[in-house]
Design a protein around this motif. Structure first.
Motif, PDB file in Angstrom:
ATOM      1  N   ASN A  61       0.827  -1.210   0.000  1.00  0.00           N
ATOM      2  CA  ASN A  61       0.000   0.000   0.000  1.00  0.00           C
ATOM      3  C   ASN A  61       0.858   1.256   0.000  1.00  0.00           C
ATOM      4  O   ASN A  61       0.552   2.223  -0.697  1.00  0.00           O
ATOM      5  CB  ASN A  61      -0.943  -0.004   1.208  1.00  0.00           C
ATOM      6  N   PHE A  62       1.932   1.262   0.795  1.00  0.00           N
ATOM      7  CA  PHE A  62       2.840   2.412   0.814  1.00  0.00           C
ATOM      8  C   PHE A  62       3.453   2.637  -0.560  1.00  0.00           C
ATOM      9  O   PHE A  62       3.474   3.752  -1.085  1.00  0.00           O
ATOM     10  CB  PHE A  62       3.967   2.211   1.826  1.00  0.00           C
ATOM     11  N   LEU A  63       3.977   1.556  -1.136  1.00  0.00           N
ATOM     12  CA  LEU A  63       4.680   1.672  -2.412  1.00  0.00           C
ATOM     13  C   LEU A  63       3.742   2.075  -3.541  1.00  0.00           C
ATOM     14  O   LEU A  63       4.120   2.863  -4.409  1.00  0.00           O
ATOM     15  CB  LEU A  63       5.376   0.353  -2.746  1.00  0.00           C
ATOM     16  N   GLN A  64       2.527   1.548  -3.542  1.00  0.00           N
ATOM     17  CA  GLN A  64       1.598   1.895  -4.615  1.00  0.00           C
ATOM     18  C   GLN A  64       1.254   3.377  -4.577  1.00  0.00           C
ATOM     19  O   GLN A  64       1.121   4.006  -5.618  1.00  0.00           O
ATOM     20  CB  GLN A  64       0.327   1.060  -4.526  1.00  0.00           C
ATOM     21  N   SER A  65       1.162   3.945  -3.384  1.00  0.00           N
ATOM     22  CA  SER A  65       0.876   5.380  -3.313  1.00  0.00           C
ATOM     23  C   SER A  65       2.098   6.214  -3.697  1.00  0.00           C
ATOM     24  O   SER A  65       1.955   7.362  -4.094  1.00  0.00           O
ATOM     25  CB  SER A  65       0.395   5.758  -1.912  1.00  0.00           C
TER      26      SER A  65
END
Length: 167
Positions: A61-65
């Motif tokens: 989730n962090f990386l996708q944002s």
């Protein structure tokens, strides 16, 4: 092609030999450190599988944002581009979590894990003497702060009562 045909065949062959020598030296220099380096693609042992899965999900989730959204030349356009972007984030998150992650799972899931419905300490965390002493000091400090707060409230409320009686 006319220039290549007009070139001296001996000079062309000498240039090819020099280029092959340079290429062999560069290949050997590039492959030697990779062969001697320790493997870093192996998962970190000692972490429960659900810790790795949890951290992988959070990191995804962090990386996708953080991944750029307007890179249509890299991911593609529309739904397919979003899918590829999500897959990249998922793979990066999984790879990071398998190599130790950034400590999210340990902080959130704590120092205990459930195995067969029983709460068991994670090896090396719960039973460590320094950790136990730190926890005891934190408990004492919290109790001391709470006692000071209670006395302060009692003093202030007593003072307010005395002030109200004078009025």
């Amino acid at each position: 092609m006319d220039v290549a045909r007009a070139a001296d065949p001996q000079k062309v062959e000498a240039a090819r030999a020099r280029l092959q020598t340079y290429a062999a030296d560069a290949t050997a220099a590039f492959e030697a450190p990779a062969a001697a380096a320790p493997r870093t693609d192996m998962p970190v042992t000692g972490r429960p599988a659900h810790f790795v899965q949890f951290e992988s999900m959070v990191l995804q989730n962090f990386l996708q944002s953080m991944l750029p959204e307007d890179s249509t030349t890299f991911y593609g356009e529309g739904l397919a581009g979003e899918m590829w972007r999500g897959m990249l984030a998922q793979e990066l998150g999984t790879a990071m979590a398998e190599r130790g992650g950034i400590g999210i799972a340990e902080r959130v899931l704590g120092e205990h894990t459930l195995e067969d419905g029983e709460k068991k300490p994670v090896a090396g965390l719960a039973g460590h003497p320094t950790r136990l002493a730190t926890a005891e000091q934190q408990t004492l400090a919290t109790g001391l702060v709470e006692e000071i707060e209670r006395k302060t409230v009692a003093t202030v409320s007593g003072q307010v009562a005395v002030d109200n009686e004078d009025a």
